[in-house]
Motif scaffolding. Structure first.
Motif, PDB file in Angstrom:
ATOM      1  N   GLU A 130      -5.824   0.953   9.057  1.00  0.00           N
ATOM      2  CA  GLU A 130      -6.584  -0.193   9.546  1.00  0.00           C
ATOM      3  C   GLU A 130      -5.731  -1.463   9.519  1.00  0.00           C
ATOM      4  OE1 GLU A 130      -9.969  -0.478   7.067  1.00  0.00           O
ATOM      5  OE2 GLU A 130     -10.859   1.418   7.724  1.00  0.00           O
ATOM      6  N   ARG A 152      -7.049   2.636   4.618  1.00  0.00           N
ATOM      7  CA  ARG A 152      -6.867   1.185   4.616  1.00  0.00           C
ATOM      8  C   ARG A 152      -5.544   0.808   5.255  1.00  0.00           C
ATOM      9  NH1 ARG A 152      -9.674  -1.989   1.057  1.00  0.00           N
ATOM     10  NH2 ARG A 152      -8.610  -3.664   2.199  1.00  0.00           N
ATOM     11  N   ARG A 160       0.833  -1.201   0.000  1.00  0.00           N
ATOM     12  CA  ARG A 160       0.000   0.000   0.000  1.00  0.00           C
ATOM     13  C   ARG A 160       0.868   1.251   0.000  1.00  0.00           C
ATOM     14  NH1 ARG A 160      -3.357  -3.301   2.746  1.00  0.00           N
ATOM     15  NH2 ARG A 160      -2.212  -3.002   4.662  1.00  0.00           N
TER      16      ARG A 160
END
Length: 207
Positions: free
Chosen positions: A119, A116, A69
């Motif tokens: 999290e 995201r 990510r």
């Protein structure tokens, strides 16, 4: 898939192009991504410059979901373009004027990936705490299970929130000259002072 292959794919850059830009053959690049050969340090530095990735170790390892990510976020930052938009606005005198503003094309996807990422890192931290604990016992796992049970019950959840606030943010808030509004009434009622004294009396305070 090692990091180099994932990074090249994420940046939509052909392997041949990457090889040419860092001065190696396409076959050498293929050997790297198939892990038949290690990437020399000099080439890692060239890759670092090409993709603006400082942590050169990412090119030679299998990336975690969080690292993937981070690569995606970097790509969307680098490839982002600002587009000028115009929209009408009524000023203080009641006149309609045209406001020009530049907006990011990738802002929404970057924000989504950041959310995201937070999290996922939170979940990874919990998994790490539990897996490390399993080596010597299950105390952390037991505490987490107890916390989850408490958080599903009112008013016990508020009690946990206040204790956690005291242990994490309370002192820094005081040092900055303000207590968060959500807990200010408990400060006025002397809750945090009593809690602090209780911890000190039982040798649980770090002060």
């Amino acid at each position: 898939m090692i990091g180099l292959q994932y990074i090249a794919d994420t940046f939509h850059m052909e392997y041949k192009t990457v090889a040419e830009k860092i001065g190696v053959s396409k076959q050498t690049f293929q050997d790297w991504i198939k892990e038949r050969r290690k990437i020399p340090h000099q080439r890692l530095e060239r890759l670092s410059e090409l993709f603006s990735i400082k942590e050169v170790g990412l090119f030679q390892k299998e990336l975690t979901d969080a690292e993937k990510r981070d690569i995606q976020i970097l790509y969307f930052h680098i490839s982002d373009e600002l587009v000028e938009v115009e929209y009408p606005h009524v000023d203080d005198e009641g006149k309609e004027v045209i406001i020009k503003q530049k907006i990011s094309q990738n802002e929404e996807i970057i924000r989504f990936l950041h959310d995201r990422d937070e999290e996922a890192r939170f979940i990874e931290n919990i998994q790490q705490v539990v897996s490390d604990d399993l080596v010597e016992g299950s105390e952390n796992k037991r505490l987490i299970e107890q916390l989850l049970r408490v958080l599903n019950k009112e008013p016990h959840r508020k009690s946990v929130e206040l204790v956690l606030h005291y242990l994490t943010d309370y002192q820094s808030d005081k040092d900055l000259g303000g207590i968060h509004p959500s807990v200010s009434k408990y400060e006025h009622n002397g809750f945090f002072e009593k809690l602090g004294n209780l911890l000190k009396e039982n040798g649980l305070s770090i002060e």
